[in-house]
Motif scaffolding. Structure first.
Motif, PDB file in Angstrom:
ATOM      1  N   MET A 214      29.966  21.808  36.232  1.00 38.93           N
ATOM      2  CA  MET A 214      31.153  21.498  35.463  1.00 38.93           C
ATOM      3  C   MET A 214      32.363  22.059  36.172  1.00 38.93           C
ATOM      4  SD  MET A 214      32.006  19.858  32.790  1.00 38.93           S
ATOM      5  CE  MET A 214      30.468  19.855  31.892  1.00 38.93           C
ATOM      6  N   GLN A 215      33.301  21.211  36.576  1.00 37.16           N
ATOM      7  CA  GLN A 215      34.497  21.697  37.234  1.00 37.16           C
ATOM      8  C   GLN A 215      35.381  22.426  36.243  1.00 37.16           C
ATOM      9  OE1 GLN A 215      36.633  18.983  39.626  1.00 37.16           O
ATOM     10  NE2 GLN A 215      34.812  17.966  40.391  1.00 37.16           N
ATOM     11  N   GLN A 216      36.236  23.263  36.796  1.00 36.86           N
ATOM     12  CA  GLN A 216      37.118  24.015  35.929  1.00 36.86           C
ATOM     13  C   GLN A 216      38.352  23.187  35.621  1.00 36.86           C
ATOM     14  OE1 GLN A 216      37.464  27.527  38.260  1.00 36.86           O
ATOM     15  NE2 GLN A 216      35.774  28.520  37.226  1.00 36.86           N
ATOM     16  N   ILE A 217      38.939  23.494  34.506  1.00 38.81           N
ATOM     17  CA  ILE A 217      40.061  22.689  34.032  1.00 38.81           C
ATOM     18  C   ILE A 217      41.196  22.728  35.040  1.00 38.81           C
ATOM     19  CG2 ILE A 217      41.361  24.415  32.728  1.00 38.81           C
ATOM     20  CD1 ILE A 217      41.436  22.331  30.464  1.00 38.81           C
TER      21      ILE A 217
ATOM     22  N   LYS B  51      40.086  27.947  34.824  1.00 38.62           N
ATOM     23  CA  LYS B  51      39.330  27.805  33.586  1.00 38.62           C
ATOM     24  C   LYS B  51      40.165  28.423  32.484  1.00 38.62           C
ATOM     25  CE  LYS B  51      34.653  28.295  31.858  1.00 38.62           C
ATOM     26  NZ  LYS B  51      33.315  28.797  32.193  1.00 38.62           N
ATOM     27  N   TRP B  52      40.496  27.621  31.493  1.00 38.49           N
ATOM     28  CA  TRP B  52      41.508  28.029  30.518  1.00 38.49           C
ATOM     29  C   TRP B  52      40.868  28.578  29.252  1.00 38.49           C
ATOM     30  CZ3 TRP B  52      46.689  27.969  31.608  1.00 38.49           C
ATOM     31  CH2 TRP B  52      47.054  27.313  32.769  1.00 38.49           C
TER      32      TRP B  52
ATOM     33  N   SER C 226      39.764  31.137  38.848  1.00 39.16           N
ATOM     34  CA  SER C 226      38.523  30.984  39.602  1.00 39.16           C
ATOM     35  C   SER C 226      38.768  31.302  41.069  1.00 39.16           C
ATOM     36  CB  SER C 226      38.010  29.555  39.470  1.00 39.16           C
ATOM     37  OG  SER C 226      38.912  28.671  40.103  1.00 39.16           O
TER      38      SER C 226
ATOM     39  N   TYR D  77      38.078  16.686  28.859  1.00 38.86           N
ATOM     40  CA  TYR D  77      37.727  18.100  28.854  1.00 38.86           C
ATOM     41  C   TYR D  77      36.651  18.355  27.802  1.00 38.86           C
ATOM     42  CZ  TYR D  77      42.134  18.221  31.379  1.00 38.86           C
ATOM     43  OH  TYR D  77      43.132  17.977  32.279  1.00 38.86           O
TER      44      TYR D  77
ATOM     45  N   THR E 178      34.284  21.600  25.684  1.00 40.03           N
ATOM     46  CA  THR E 178      34.001  22.993  25.353  1.00 40.03           C
ATOM     47  C   THR E 178      32.578  23.092  24.830  1.00 40.03           C
ATOM     48  OG1 THR E 178      34.649  24.907  24.019  1.00 40.03           O
ATOM     49  CG2 THR E 178      34.943  22.736  23.020  1.00 40.03           C
TER      50      THR E 178
ATOM     51  N   THR F 202      36.809  28.214  25.361  1.00 39.82           N
ATOM     52  CA  THR F 202      37.121  27.802  26.727  1.00 39.82           C
ATOM     53  C   THR F 202      36.922  26.301  26.856  1.00 39.82           C
ATOM     54  OG1 THR F 202      34.856  28.170  27.517  1.00 39.82           O
ATOM     55  CG2 THR F 202      36.388  30.019  27.647  1.00 39.82           C
ATOM     56  N   TRP F 203      37.718  25.684  27.733  1.00 42.74           N
ATOM     57  CA  TRP F 203      37.647  24.243  27.988  1.00 42.74           C
ATOM     58  C   TRP F 203      37.557  24.013  29.487  1.00 42.74           C
ATOM     59  CZ3 TRP F 203      37.689  20.508  24.082  1.00 42.74           C
ATOM     60  CH2 TRP F 203      37.957  20.995  22.798  1.00 42.74           C
ATOM     61  N   SER F 204      36.714  23.074  29.880  1.00 40.24           N
ATOM     62  CA  SER F 204      36.534  22.751  31.289  1.00 40.24           C
ATOM     63  C   SER F 204      36.673  21.255  31.504  1.00 40.24           C
ATOM     64  CB  SER F 204      35.147  23.201  31.782  1.00 40.24           C
ATOM     65  OG  SER F 204      34.968  24.585  31.624  1.00 40.24           O
TER      66      SER F 204
END
Length: 821
Positions: free
Chosen positions: A31-34, A39-40, A48, A678, A680, A686-688
């Motif tokens: 899973m990529q970061q937002i 990563k929020w 990251s 996105y 969670t 957290t959301w990605s």
């Protein structure tokens, strides 16, 4: 016209070289970061690690790590196998290459589902496209070419986030692969094998207005490779096309910064290049040779300001002299790809796409005259490959997973891929796990009664209006809303539709000056529609099963607010949101609505945002999603309240144009949809960035275990959570189909094969040899849901590789086993 696929590969390759997110040594899906880099979290940001390419690959890549699960495509997917692409079947990728024989056809495609992220699918069939097997490649791992000679298959591709390319080989019809070549820093563009031993790979890198090449050749089937390097100096913008007729002899088309095109040739395997055709404005983007003498280059004719005329350059002496012939004039609105396949040096088929359909031509005089054989409608943008395996039997693949087959030399074509529609799907709704409806942007409504395995068009509206939403409350009763814009009066009209027979027939009621945006029913009787009327928000409510709607409010907020969407937890508690940060709530079914900005000054926060999504997880717990544009940049907003809007927690992050729905599956897993999606998994803390499913606009969950996502190009994804067990009479039954690996393996002379089925069905278990011939049938009968095991005695069979295939309903899976005496 430069090849779209080459352009995508090169651009993304360069961009990833500049900005790459967290390093992943494994090509498995992560899973990529937002926002690509961060990563929020609510109320804080945790950064990251950037990938500065300080960890180059030191070990040989295991191809099985780069490939996801194989099997029938409806069960091979990402995200822990919870989301499955159901349509298009077997893939939605841009299919760019094709190889095959009478009994075996394999194709590969590329999918770009965010600006920085690509992946490839590998599909193959052993029964002329009736069933397809599929392997998903990991994110940022793409395959650009295939080659097949006898029983050997090669593929060439790139790991975009690791800056290297690879060559894989299979000798068991794509079931297992070994890496034969790794290529650092250079992008593989071309692969060709001239027989089972001799082959060549062309790679490229642009550097300081130079085109740098590495050419790898093999004479032993890829076990060993020789490397050659060269560079083309001067103001060269890029490589447009290439072809080798042998290890030593090859041609390339290049373009300079003045948009002049050249053809160059090498006779020493790519070390030196000489110019053969120079400084033409014709946009040459394709070159192919039948042998060392006869060849063709194709491009769009240079006619100012635009050209849709196709020009063919031909040579009979290896490119020393070229003759041009304008072969297609004004037949196409635009040109999106072409490919030819030789029957001999003067006879070939040519396929050309205009983005909507493909036309198939044939010539017997080297392209002097072309005969149009057929047209294939619904080609989704870019044409991929045409290949004939005999004078009459051929295949064509294209964008959107389109696959076609001909048995009469190209005069008629049969689709071997399945799709519901090429139009975008805008809404999905189910009343139980089997019965559901889809709405498309062309005002069509589809229905399934078998859990989404098959869909049929039940209604098509031809009026000049736009279908916005559908909502069914039972198998028979459903509602829809439409929007019509009158350009003469610059006003909207709203239309509400009602069906009492499952969507087959509709009765409509017009509402002047209304622009409807969303429709939601909390139960069979309680429904709401939101939008705008005369530049003010508007809410309508229905309290019966008929098509009777009453306006609830015409609240006049400043700045002309418009409601975008509405959601109710039950028939009393609901929220509606819209532009200028409008947030309304009701606790009495809409009899009274009040602003719910809570602890934030609307002029400091809400008023700047266009809110497009709202979802209630409980009577007090509400989520809101939207974005704003300011100072040349977009910012996304996620807001959350646990007390019906008295106070809000907010999260903002760099976004893109277009936000949409927010939805939760239970209390922990939620999705925000829009230009980028996105997810969670911790209740919204957290959301990605969500990589799969992709290109979607709407989600719907029938319960926590089953759901759907639909979107662009007719894509339909199905959600199934296999972690939930099903019990019947206190006996645990399987929750999904599964075919186990045989044991022992290798074996002599017998082995056991086990499988499980969650439903009762007619089931077959058959054994095949490496040529696809059926050698034994172990099961061919109806079996109830349960787990089973059967033993195969192979005493009378010779040593070698065999395959066993389980087929039950729409589930098909094949595995390999080895008999070793």
């Amino acid at each position: 016209m430069k090849s779209l696929i080459m352009l995508i590969i090169i651009v993304v390759f360069l961009l990833i070289g500049v900005s790459t997110v967290t390093a992943q040594n494994s090509p498995f899906y992560k899973m990529q970061q937002i926002n690509g880099n961060e990563k929020w979290f609510f109320n804080r940001t945790e950064y990251s690690i950037f990938n500065n390419k300080e960890n180059p690959r030191k070990e040989q890549l295991n191809p099985e790590d780069a490939l996801f699960k194989s099997g029938e495509s409806s069960f091979a997917n990402f995200n822990n196998e919870r989301w499955t692409l159901k349509f298009p079947y077997p893939t939605d990728t841009y299919l760019i290459d094709l190889e095959g024989t009478d009994n075996f056809v394999i194709s590969t495609g590329i999918k770009l589902f965010s600006f920085y992220t690509l992946f490839s699918d590998l599909i193959w069939t052993t029964n002329k496209g009736i069933d397809w097997n599929i392997k998903h490649f990991a994110n940022d791992t793409i395959v650009t070419a295939l080659e097949m000679k006898q029983n050997s298959i090669w593929l060439v591709g790139s790991r975009m986030n690791a800056d290297y390319g690879f060559v894989f080989k299979s000798t068991d019809f794509a079931y297992s692969w070994v890496e034969q070549l790794s290529i650092d820093s250079f992008l593989p563009l071309y692969l060709n094998f001239f027989d089972n031993n001799k082959g060549i790979v062309l790679t490229q890198k642009s550097e300081n207005s130079q085109q740098l090449f590495k050419i790898f050749s093999t004479t032993d089937g890829g076990n060993n490779w020789a490397e050659k390097s060269s560079a083309i100096n001067g103001s060269t913008e890029g490589l447009n096309a290439n072809h080798f007729s042998s290890i030593d002899s090859g041609w390339i088309c290049i373009r300079d910064f003045n948009n002049m095109y050249k053809i160059l040739r090498t006779t020493d395997g790519g070390i030196n290049w000489e110019t053969q055709l120079t400084d033409t404005l014709d946009e040459l983007s394709y070159i192919k040779f039948y042998d060392s003498k006869y060849g063709f280059a194709i491009g769009e004719k240079a006619i100012y300001p635009t050209s849709n005329n196709l020009i063919l350059y031909s040579t009979t002496n290896g490119g020393i002299n070229w003759q041009s012939n304008e072969i297609i004039s004004d037949d196409f609105y635009s040109i999106f790809g072409y490919d030819l396949f030789f029957q001999n040096n003067f006879t070939f088929w040519l396929a050309v796409s205009d983005g909507y359909e493909a036309k198939i031509y044939k010539t017997t005089d080297g392209g002097v005259t072309l005969t149009e054989l057929s047209q294939i409608e619904e080609i989704d943008l870019q044409l991929g490959k045409i290949k004939f395996i005999s004078e009459t039997r051929g295949w064509l693949v294209a964008d959107g997973g389109s696959i076609y087959y001909t048995t009469d030399g190209g005069y008629t074509w049969t689709a071997k891929s399945r799709s519901i529609t090429k139009d975008d799907l805008i809404d999905v709704d189910f009343v139980d796990s089997n019965n559901g409806w889809l709405a498309s942007e062309d005002n069509s409504i589809f229905r399934t009664t078998d859990g989404g395995e098959n869909w049929n068009v039940i209604y098509s509206d031809t009026a000049s209006r736009n279908l916005i939403n559908i909502d069914f409350t039972s198998l028979q009763s459903g509602n829809s809303i439409y929007k019509f814009y009158d350009y003469s009066t610059f006003t909207y009209s709203g239309i509400i539709g009602k069906t009492q027979n499952g969507g087959n027939d509709w009765q409509f009621t017009n509402y002047d000056s209304c622009g409807f945006n969303d429709l939601f029913f909390a139960d069979q009787y309680s429904g709401w529609i939101v939008g705008e009327k005369d530049f003010n928000l508007i809410i309508y409510k229905s309290s019966d099963s008929e098509n009777n709607w009453q306006q609830q409010t015409n609240m006049n907020l400043n700045n002309g607010p418009e409601l975008e969407t509405v959601h109710f937890y039950n028939d009393q508690i609901g929220f509606a949101v819209g532009n200028f940060g409008t947030i309304l709530k009701t606790t009495n079914g809409g009899n009274y609505w009040q602003v719910a900005w809570g602890n934030f000054d609307p002029n400091q926060l809400w008023i700047h945002y266009n809110l497009t999504g709202v979802f209630l997880r409980s009577s007090n717990d509400c989520w809101v999603y939207g974005n704003k544009y300011s100072s040349g940049a977009y910012t996304n907003l996620i807001a959350h309240t646990t007390n019906q809007g008295l106070t809000w927690d907010t999260l903002t992050f760099s976004g893109q144009y277009g936000t949409g729905q927010i939805i939760f599956r239970g209390n922990t897993e939620g999705y925000c949809l829009g230009y980028k999606n996105y997810v969670t998994f911790d209740g919204g803390i957290t959301w990605s960035l969500l990589a799969y499913p992709y290109s979607i606009s709407k989600m719907f969950f029938t319960n926590q275990n089953n759901g759907w996502a639909v979107g662009y190009g007719g894509r339909i994804f199905k959600f199934y959570d296999s972690n939930t067990s099903i019990q019947e009479n206190n006996k645990m039954l399987p929750v999904h189909f599964y075919l186990s690996q045989n044991y022992p393996n290798p074996f002599n002379p017998s082995t056991k094969i086990s499988w499980q089925s969650p439903v009762g069905s007619h089931q077959t278990l058959k054994i095949y040899d490496v040529l696809g011939n059926e050698v034994a049938t172990l099961v061919n009968e109806y079996k109830p849901a349960g787990s089973y095991e059967v033993e195969w005695d192979a005493s009378k069979y010779s040593s070698g590789v065999y395959f066993y295939q389980l087929r039950t309903g729409n589930f098909v899976e094949t595995k390999k086993m080895i008999l070793m005496r």
